[in-house]
Design an enzyme around this catalytic site. Structure first.
Site, PDB file in Angstrom:
ATOM      1  N   LYS A 195       0.896  -1.218  -0.086  1.00 32.43           N
ATOM      2  CA  LYS A 195      -0.126  -0.309   0.188  1.00 32.43           C
ATOM      3  C   LYS A 195       0.881   0.861  -0.364  1.00 32.43           C
ATOM      4  CE  LYS A 195      -4.956   0.306   0.385  1.00 32.43           C
ATOM      5  NZ  LYS A 195      -5.279  -0.774   0.228  1.00 32.43           N
TER       6      LYS A 195
HETATM    7  N1  GLU Z   1      -7.118   0.085  -3.432  1.00 25.88           N
HETATM    8  C1  GLU Z   1      -8.231  -1.169  -3.503  1.00 25.88           C
HETATM    9  C2  GLU Z   1      -8.532  -2.396  -2.782  1.00 25.88           C
HETATM   10  O1  GLU Z   1      -7.698  -1.682  -1.309  1.00 25.88           O
HETATM   11  C3  GLU Z   1      -7.572  -1.518  -4.522  1.00 25.88           C
HETATM   12  C4  GLU Z   1      -6.288  -2.277  -5.161  1.00 25.88           C
HETATM   13  C5  GLU Z   1      -5.561  -2.594  -6.166  1.00 25.88           C
HETATM   14  O2  GLU Z   1      -6.528  -2.811  -6.675  1.00 25.88           O
HETATM   15  O3  GLU Z   1      -4.017  -3.481  -6.610  1.00 25.88           O
HETATM   16  O4  GLU Z   1      -8.629  -3.228  -2.409  1.00 25.88           O
END
Ligand code: GLU
Length: 432
Positions: A117
């Site tokens: 993240k």
């Molecule tokens: N931000 C989204 C999540 O929390 C998507 C992450 C992604 O598609 O890599 O799942």
């Protein structure tokens, strides 16, 4: 060059509930697994953490410093995957928590990814488009050494969108000298994005909600009342899809408050209103059919399903008793604290956990990455078919573990996901 004051606080590790929550969940889950202590510690810690302070030229000519993070939690199952968040509250502990949840989410739904993240401390609503682009491109260039289609693949999250991904993809491509669509997902369709990605997280939430309702014998859609916290990409698309299918969406809120109608809201009108101008807020929506409510009031709304689709730490000891729904489906990552969880469980409220309920987004991100790598694109019908298949398979698995061990769905989902990473780690062995 004039140099302005810092807009970002110095990078500190502040106490953050999300990280506590993610670790408490992990500790509870691993106590059900018979794993070596060293392996438990290994999976508990982020593999690497990247902090960067970088300058951005603002529209008035000043240069301001911003702080950003990218945390790679675990890469055992494949390249790490996870969004980038732009928000004033971002801190390293929040990013650590979200990265860890990405590891379990990808493992749970069987994607060949680890978890990551990122985040930048900023208020995107206060940046002009030009400042947002400058911030994104400079942050992207700082990320170049640690992202790629084969190592770490960012995506949108709170405060970022497909345009943000386009700028990251372009900056990365300019740096390496050729176009690399697969370095990010959640891109616009005309540069290698996937059909259905924008809607995928919200739709996935409703797919698993429907499965949970079906298993409880609730099949009359027009009798099911849904209340949703959050009207960003996840909450709004969940609301739109639910009302399209015939469910009654009775309440939705954003940071400002929200709209309520016990007979069902006109979700499309609310969607169009909030998207018509950049900072349109739900509390300013005027219509005879709608009562404007305060954020806290949402918890007491009469409903069958409550969908927290905003932020971490939203359902806690202070409000879990107020929730009227018999089913909670977590659109956000980490919206329920362990204390909130205990109350919901004691009250017999079923919680479909985040790593299952909101996995639709990363699942279609995976489809996008596969399509980019193969230069072969699927249509939306195929995307939706595969999305449903993957989510329902994971749902079955979670229910099987929950029944086998007589535990709730969160624990079952985490146990299954953690065990998948654990077994892969043991098979690979520890280097050297
Ligand atoms: N931000 C989204 C999540 O929390 C998507 C992450 C992604 O598609 O890599 O799942």
């Amino acid at each position: 060059m004039s140099v302005g004051t810092r807009v970002a606080p110095a990078p500190t590790v502040t106490p953050n509930k999300a990280y506590e929550t993610s670790l408490a969940q992990y500790d509870r889950a691993v106590s059900h697994l018979d794993l070596p202590a060293g392996l438990i510690e290994y999976m508990r810690l982020p593999k690497r953490e990247y902090t960067v302070n970088f300058p951005v030229r603002m529209d008035n000519g000043d240069v301001k410093m911003f702080t950003g993070y990218r945390v790679h939690h675990n890469l055992v199952l494949g390249p790490s995957k996870g969004g980038i968040r732009y928000a004033p509250h971002v801190d390293l502990n929040e990013v650590r928590a979200l990265a860890m949840w990405m590891t379990w989410k990808c493992a749970l739904v069987g994607l060949p990814y680890g978890g990551a993240k990122g985040g930048v401390i900023c208020d995107p609503k206060k940046l002009s488009d030009k400042e947002n682009e400058g911030l994104t491109r400079r942050f992207a260039s700082e990320l170049v050494p640690i992202i790629s289609p084969h190592s770490d693949i960012p995506a949108p999250d709170m405060g970022t969108n497909s345009q943000t991904m386009a700028w990251i993809m372009d900056t990365y491509s300019m740096t390496v000298g050729y176009s690399v669509p697969a370095v990010v997902t959640g891109k616009p369709i005309n540069i290698g994005g996937s059909e259905g990605r924008e809607e995928a997280t919200g739709r996935g939430v409703i797919i698993v909600m429907e499965e949970a309702l079906k298993r409880r014998g609730r099949i009359d859609r027009d009798e099911i009342r849904i209340a949703i916290q959050g009207f960003g990409n996840v909450g709004a698309h969940a609301a739109l899809y639910a009302s399209e299918l015939g469910y009654k969406v009775v309440a939705v809120t954003d940071v400002s408050g929200g709209a309520y109608n016990p007979d069902g809201l006109d979700v499309e009108a609310l969607f169009n209103f909030t998207r018509a101008a950049r900072n349109n807020l739900l509390k300013d929506y005027a219509s005879d059919d709608v009562d404007i409510i305060e954020n806290d009031e949402l918890f007491g709304v009469e409903c069958d399903v409550f969908i927290p689709a905003a932020l971490e730490d939203q359902v806690h000891e202070g409000n879990a008793d107020d929730i009227k729904a018999s089913l909670v489906v977590e659109g956000a990552n980490g919206p329920t604290t362990p204390g909130g969880d205990d109350i919901l469980r004691d009250r017999g409220i079923v919680v479909v956990p985040d790593i299952l309920a909101n996995a639709g987004g990363v699942t279609v991100s995976y489809f996008e990455w596969v399509q980019d790598l193969q230069n072969f694109f699927w249509d939306e019908v195929e995307i939706m078919r595969q999305l449903r298949r993957i989510l329902l398979k994971a749902y079955d698995k979670v229910v099987a573990v929950a029944e086998d061990k007589d535990i709730d769905m969160r624990m079952a989902a985490q146990i299954h996901a953690i065990n998948r990473v654990a077994q892969a780690t043991l098979t690979r062995g520890f280097y050297p």
